[in-house]
Design an enzyme around this catalytic site. Structure first.
Site, PDB file in Angstrom:
ATOM      1  N   ASP A 170      36.954 -13.851   9.834  1.00 21.58           N
ATOM      2  CA  ASP A 170      37.574 -13.037  10.886  1.00 21.58           C
ATOM      3  C   ASP A 170      39.087 -13.229  10.874  1.00 21.58           C
ATOM      4  OD1 ASP A 170      37.881 -11.384  13.077  1.00 21.58           O
ATOM      5  OD2 ASP A 170      36.722 -12.626  14.456  1.00 21.58           O
ATOM      6  N   GLY A 171      39.789 -12.307  11.498  1.00 18.19           N
ATOM      7  CA  GLY A 171      41.231 -12.403  11.658  1.00 18.19           C
ATOM      8  C   GLY A 171      41.585 -13.200  12.900  1.00 18.19           C
ATOM      9  N   ALA A 172      42.870 -13.198  13.241  1.00 18.15           N
ATOM     10  CA  ALA A 172      43.341 -13.883  14.454  1.00 18.15           C
ATOM     11  C   ALA A 172      44.628 -13.210  14.914  1.00 18.15           C
ATOM     12  CB  ALA A 172      43.596 -15.358  14.183  1.00 18.15           C
ATOM     13  N   GLY A 191      38.616  -6.122  13.651  1.00 17.97           N
ATOM     14  CA  GLY A 191      40.065  -5.895  13.591  1.00 17.97           C
ATOM     15  C   GLY A 191      40.473  -5.328  12.250  1.00 17.97           C
ATOM     16  N   SER A 192      41.776  -5.106  12.090  1.00 16.83           N
ATOM     17  CA  SER A 192      42.241  -4.449  10.866  1.00 16.83           C
ATOM     18  C   SER A 192      42.080  -5.352   9.641  1.00 16.83           C
ATOM     19  CB  SER A 192      43.701  -4.021  11.026  1.00 16.83           C
ATOM     20  OG  SER A 192      44.506  -5.137  11.344  1.00 16.83           O
ATOM     21  N   THR A 193      42.295  -6.661   9.792  1.00 19.47           N
ATOM     22  CA  THR A 193      42.139  -7.563   8.646  1.00 19.47           C
ATOM     23  C   THR A 193      40.661  -7.698   8.292  1.00 19.47           C
ATOM     24  OG1 THR A 193      43.979  -8.775   9.671  1.00 19.47           O
ATOM     25  CG2 THR A 193      43.025  -9.725   7.690  1.00 19.47           C
ATOM     26  N   LYS A 235      42.423 -15.138  19.859  1.00 18.60           N
ATOM     27  CA  LYS A 235      41.715 -13.973  19.347  1.00 18.60           C
ATOM     28  C   LYS A 235      41.371 -13.053  20.521  1.00 18.60           C
ATOM     29  CE  LYS A 235      38.529 -14.272  16.400  1.00 18.60           C
ATOM     30  NZ  LYS A 235      39.162 -13.037  15.860  1.00 18.60           N
ATOM     31  N   GLU A 293      32.668 -12.359  18.929  1.00 20.10           N
ATOM     32  CA  GLU A 293      33.258 -13.157  17.841  1.00 20.10           C
ATOM     33  C   GLU A 293      32.940 -14.639  18.043  1.00 20.10           C
ATOM     34  OE1 GLU A 293      37.069 -10.283  16.786  1.00 20.10           O
ATOM     35  OE2 GLU A 293      37.346 -11.894  18.210  1.00 20.10           O
TER      36      GLU A 293
HETATM   37  C1  5RP Z   1      39.624  -8.828  17.634  1.00 19.85           C
HETATM   38  C2  5RP Z   1      40.333 -10.005  17.073  1.00 19.85           C
HETATM   39  C3  5RP Z   1      41.092  -9.823  15.814  1.00 19.85           C
HETATM   40  O1  5RP Z   1      40.657 -10.762  14.880  1.00 19.85           O
HETATM   41  C4  5RP Z   1      42.549 -10.001  16.083  1.00 19.85           C
HETATM   42  O2  5RP Z   1      42.934  -9.124  17.122  1.00 19.85           O
HETATM   43  C5  5RP Z   1      43.386  -9.736  14.836  1.00 19.85           C
HETATM   44  O3  5RP Z   1      43.327  -8.380  14.527  1.00 19.85           O
HETATM   45  P1  5RP Z   1      44.075  -7.770  13.287  1.00 19.85           P
HETATM   46  O4  5RP Z   1      43.378  -8.255  12.066  1.00 19.85           O
HETATM   47  O5  5RP Z   1      43.939  -6.266  13.490  1.00 19.85           O
HETATM   48  O6  5RP Z   1      45.510  -8.211  13.343  1.00 19.85           O
HETATM   49  O7  5RP Z   1      40.312 -11.086  17.603  1.00 19.85           O
HETATM   50  O8  5RP Z   1      39.052  -9.103  18.888  1.00 19.85           O
END
Ligand code: 5RP
Length: 222
Positions: A81-83, A29-31, A94, A103
């Site tokens: 990881d992000g969420a 993801g972007s984060t 997620k 993930e």
């Molecule tokens: C990808 C995920 C990401 O962690 C979630 O979608 C958050 O994404 P972002 O950092 O772009 O807001 O679960 O499957």
């Protein structure tokens, strides 16, 4: 601060959790991308990484970070990881990036899940963000009926007008309109539906630490 600046701030803060000489699990993801860019700056300190998606593997490699197959790795201290949503207790939705299955697998091998998120992701009750469910293609309709019976509205995720296919060749059904008061229980119920590969609820094993980006700085929830 912009949302991207908040994501960058938490990505930088997550470097404090990187264990020297070890393999780290990396989300999608972007984060997570901001985190990978930070990790690239200290790549000499780590042995390598396990990626939770093809996109993450490509970005890690672009920084010269060695990407290990999970089958070669017995244990790793940390997964970052992000969420899409996270509660103060560390339960998450997620899968907004369709990488939920890998993930969850990579996170299951790590001793600690460090979630990095901008402040907009913190909620008291999960479900405003549609809950992603990865499904075997032939089970799409039967799983959708069973998800609808739980009270939400299932919608097949599309990309460019076509059903989106995950890295594993499966479909994503997004379950809209849920107010998830007991996430660990719902995770167990959806896991039990035949044809479901993974539900994007990370509650039975949630985040151990959440680094939350706010305009007052990075807050640590643990
Ligand atoms: C990808 C995920 C990401 O962690 C979630 O979608 C958050 O994404 P972002 O950092 O772009 O807001 O679960 O499957």
């Amino acid at each position: 601060m912009t949302q991207d600046e908040l994501k960058q701030a938490v990505a930088r803060a997550a470097l404090d959790y990187v264990v020297d000489g070890e393999i780290i699990g990396v989300g999608t993801g972007s984060t997570a991308n901001f985190f990978i860019d930070e990790l690239g700056k200290i790549k000499h300190r780590i042995k390598g990484a396990v990626a939770s998606s093809e996109a993450t593997a490509a970005r890690l490699r672009s920084h010269g970070i060695t990407v290990f197959d999970l089958n070669e790795v017995d244990a790793m201290p940390v997964y970052v990881d992000g969420a899409d949503e996270i509660t103060p207790q560390g339960a998450m939705i997620k899968g907004g990036g369709a990488a939920l299955t890998r993930e969850k697998i990579v996170a299951s091998v790590a001793q600690k899940f460090v979630c990095i998120a901008d402040g907009s992701k913190l909620v008291n009750v999960l479900g405003n963000f549609p809950l992603p469910v990865e499904v075997i293609p032939m089970a799409r309709a039967v799983v959708a009926r069973k998800l609808a019976a739980l009270g939400g509205e299932p919608r097949l995720r599309l990309k460019d007008g076509q059903p989106l296919l995950t890295d594993n060749g499966n479909l994503i059904i997004d379950l809209h309109g849920m107010q998830i008061e007991r996430p660990a229980e719902l995770e167990a119920v959806i896991n039990n539906i035949v044809g479901v590969v993974t539900v994007g609820l990370f509650a039975q094993h949630g985040a151990n630490v959440c680094l939350l980006g706010t305009t007052d700085g990075v807050q640590t929830l643990s």
